[in-house]
Design an enzyme around this catalytic site. Structure first.
Site, short mmCIF file in Angstrom:
data_model
loop_
_atom_site.label_atom_id
_atom_site.label_comp_id
_atom_site.label_asym_id
_atom_site.label_seq_id
_atom_site.Cartn_x
_atom_site.Cartn_y
_atom_site.Cartn_z
N HIS A 63 0.85 -1.19 0.00
CA HIS A 63 0.00 0.00 0.00
C HIS A 63 0.88 1.24 0.00
O HIS A 63 1.89 1.29 0.70
CB HIS A 63 -0.90 -0.01 1.24
CG HIS A 63 -1.98 1.03 1.21
ND1 HIS A 63 -1.73 2.37 1.45
CD2 HIS A 63 -3.31 0.93 0.96
CE1 HIS A 63 -2.87 3.05 1.36
NE2 HIS A 63 -3.84 2.20 1.06
N CYS A 94 -3.76 2.47 -4.65
CA CYS A 94 -4.68 3.29 -3.88
C CYS A 94 -4.62 4.71 -4.44
O CYS A 94 -3.69 5.45 -4.14
CB CYS A 94 -4.32 3.27 -2.40
SG CYS A 94 -5.44 4.28 -1.40
N HIS A 143 -7.67 0.30 -4.60
CA HIS A 143 -8.54 1.12 -3.76
C HIS A 143 -8.91 2.35 -4.59
O HIS A 143 -8.02 3.12 -4.97
CB HIS A 143 -7.81 1.59 -2.51
CG HIS A 143 -7.39 0.49 -1.58
ND1 HIS A 143 -6.65 0.75 -0.44
CD2 HIS A 143 -7.62 -0.83 -1.61
CE1 HIS A 143 -6.44 -0.39 0.19
NE2 HIS A 143 -7.00 -1.37 -0.50
N ASP A 198 -13.32 3.24 -1.42
CA ASP A 198 -12.47 3.56 -0.28
C ASP A 198 -12.91 4.87 0.37
O ASP A 198 -13.34 5.80 -0.32
CB ASP A 198 -11.02 3.68 -0.77
CG ASP A 198 -10.00 3.48 0.32
OD1 ASP A 198 -10.37 3.02 1.40
OD2 ASP A 198 -8.82 3.79 0.07
N HIS A 199 -12.80 4.93 1.67
CA HIS A 199 -12.99 6.16 2.45
C HIS A 199 -14.26 6.92 2.06
O HIS A 199 -14.19 8.04 1.55
CB HIS A 199 -11.78 7.08 2.30
CG HIS A 199 -10.55 6.54 2.95
ND1 HIS A 199 -9.44 7.31 3.21
CD2 HIS A 199 -10.22 5.29 3.40
CE1 HIS A 199 -8.51 6.57 3.78
NE2 HIS A 199 -8.97 5.33 3.91
N TYR A 202 -15.42 4.38 6.79
CA TYR A 202 -15.82 2.98 6.56
C TYR A 202 -17.25 2.69 6.99
O TYR A 202 -17.56 1.61 7.47
CB TYR A 202 -14.83 2.05 7.27
CG TYR A 202 -13.49 2.04 6.57
CD1 TYR A 202 -13.30 1.28 5.42
CD2 TYR A 202 -12.45 2.84 7.02
CE1 TYR A 202 -12.09 1.30 4.75
CE2 TYR A 202 -11.23 2.86 6.36
CZ TYR A 202 -11.05 2.09 5.23
OH TYR A 202 -9.86 2.11 4.57
#
Length: 360
Positions: free
Chosen positions: A209, A247, A274, A320-321, A334
Site C-alpha cells: 500500500h 490506492c 482502492h 475507499d474512504h 468505513y
C-alpha cells in the site's frame, strides 16, 4: 476480463457494518478482512484463518484477500527481532496459502499507517469526511497526534491508530531516528526476498500500500509515493508476486503523480485497487475525501478505471474512504452507505468500459 468488487470489513467485534448489509448492496461480492486481534510478529494459525473464511462464506460472500498482515517495526527498521518476525510472517503466508487465500495488502510506513488531521470535517451538504491540513501538521507535536483525533473515531478502533500502539509513539520515533529512505528500501528488499519463495509456492500476491499522504510527515521517510519509487521497488525484487495496491487516494494526495500513467506503468503488478476521490482546497496543503463521483472531487474516475481495464487488471477493487451520510455513525471512512454508493458507481463505470471495448 473480470474484476471483483469488494468491501473492507473489520470483523463483527470491530465493525458497525454487517456482512448481511454488505451482501445486500448487490454490487459487492468479495470481502477484504484481517485478524484484528493479531499483533505484528505473531503467526496466524490455520484454524483462525479458516474460521474467518467460513464466517465470510456463510454470509454468501468471498474472502478475496487480507488487508493487512502487518509488518513489524523490527522488519521495517532491520532490528534484532527481524529474522524471527520474518519467519512468523512466512508461516502466516503459508497458512493463508493452505486456506486458498492469495492476496495480501500490507504497508511499509514508519510509525503512522496514514495521516489525517480531521476525521469529521463537515462539508456544505452536511456530510462529514476525513481531511488533511499541512498547517495543522506543521504546528503539531507528533507524539500528541492521536489525542487530537481519538474522540472522532465514533467509538471504533482504527487500524494503525490502536491506542496500545499510539501509547508508544515516542519509542517508535526513537526506533526510526536513523532510518532514511535508502535504509527503508534496503529493509523492504530484505523482507521481500525472504518471503518470495513462499509466495511462489502458494501463488500469493503481495500488494504494498502506498504512503498516505505521499510525502514525508514529521520527518519520517516515505518510499512508496511516486512512479520512480514504485519502479525502484519492482525492479529491486522483479518477482511478479511483488506487486502493489493501487490506492488512488494515497498516490493522488501528491498532484504531481499522474494516476493514469501510473496504472499503465504498473501493468501486471497491480494486484489490488482502492478507488476513491479527493477534493483539494489549498493545493496539496489541504485536502479532504469526497464522493467517488469524478465531478465531486479532482480525479478522472472513468479514466483510471479505463486504464485498469485496458492493462488487464482482474483483481479485487474496493471503494475507499466513504463520507458519513444519512446520519450514519461508523468508523470514519468505513460506513456502509457512501461506500455502497461508490461500489455502484464503480461497477457502472466498469460495465460501460467493458461494453464499449467489446464494440471495437
Amino acid at each position: 476480463m473480470t474484476m471483483e468488487m469488494t468491501m473492507r470489513w473489520y470483523g463483527k467485534e470491530y465493525d458497525t457494518v454487517t456482512l448481511e448489509q454488505i451482501r445486500q448492496t448487490g454490487y459487492v461480492k468479495g470481502i477484504i478482512s484481517t485478524l484484528y486481534n493479531k499483533l505484528p510478529g505473531e503467526v496466524w494459525e490455520l484454524d483462525e484463518i479458516l474460521a474467518l473464511k467460513k464466517e465470510v462464506e456463510d454470509a454468501g460472500l468471498h474472502l478475496a484477500g487480507i488487508e493487512s498482515v502487518n509488518v513489524s517495526d523490527a522488519i521495517k527498521t532491520g532490528g534484532p527481532e527481524r529474522d524471527k518476525d520474518i519467519a512468523a510472517y512466512i508461516k502466516t503466508l503459508e497458512n493463508l496459502g493452505k486456506a486458498d487465500i492469495h492476496l495480501v495488502c500490507y504497508n511499509f510506513m514508519p510509525v503512522f499507517d496514514w495521516t489525517r488531521t480531521e476525521l469529521d470535517r463537515k462539508r456544505e451538504d452536511g456530510s462529514t469526511v476525513m481531511a488533511y491540513n499541512q498547517d495543522v501538521i506543521d504546528r503539531m507535536d507528533p507524539k500528541k497526534m492521536f489525542d487530537t483525533i481519538k474522540n472522532d473515531m465514533n467509538g471504533t478502533v482504527m487500524p494503525g491508530w490502536e491506542p496500545e500502539r499510539m501509547a508508544k509513539v515516542q519509542e517508535l520515533f526513537e526506533m526510526y531516528k536513523d532510518i532514511d529512505e535508502d535504509k527503508l528500501f534496503d529493509n523492504l528488499k530484505y523482507f521481500l526476498e525472504a518471503i518470495m519463495p513462499v509466495c511462489d509456492q502458494y501463488n500469493i500476491n503481495m500488494a504494498i500500500h502506498p504512503d498516505d499522504p505521499a510525502w514525508s510527515v514529521f520527518g519520517l521517510p516515505r518510499i512508496i509515493s511516486s512512479q520512480a519509487k514504485l519502479k525502484r521497488m519492482m525492479d529491486m525484487v522483479p518477482n511478479p508476486h511483488n506487486g502493489v495496491t493501487f490506492c488512488m487516494g494515497s498516490y493522488g494526495t501528491n498532484l504531481n503523480n499522474d494516476l493514469i500513467a501510473t496504472v499503465r506503468m504498473l501493468k501486471g503488478r497491480i494486484h489490488f485497487a482502492h478507488i476513491r476521490n479527493l477534493r483539494f482546497n489549498d493545493g496539496m496543503r489541504d485536502f479532504e475525501e469526497s464522493a467517488h463521483l469524478s465531478e465531486d472531487g479532482t480525479f478522472d474516475m472513468h479514466g483510471v478505471m479505463k486504464a485498469l481495464y485496458e492493462t488487464g487488471f482482474d483483481g479485487p477493487i474496493r471503494p475507499d474512504h466513504g463520507r458519513m451520510i444519512w446520519g450514519e455513525k461508523a468508523m470514519p471512512g468505513y460506513g456502509l452507505y457512501d461506500r455502497a454508493l461508490g461500489a455502484a458507481y464503480l461497477c457502472g463505470l466498469w460495465e460501460s468500459i467493458r461494453k464499449d471495448a467489446r464494440k471495437l
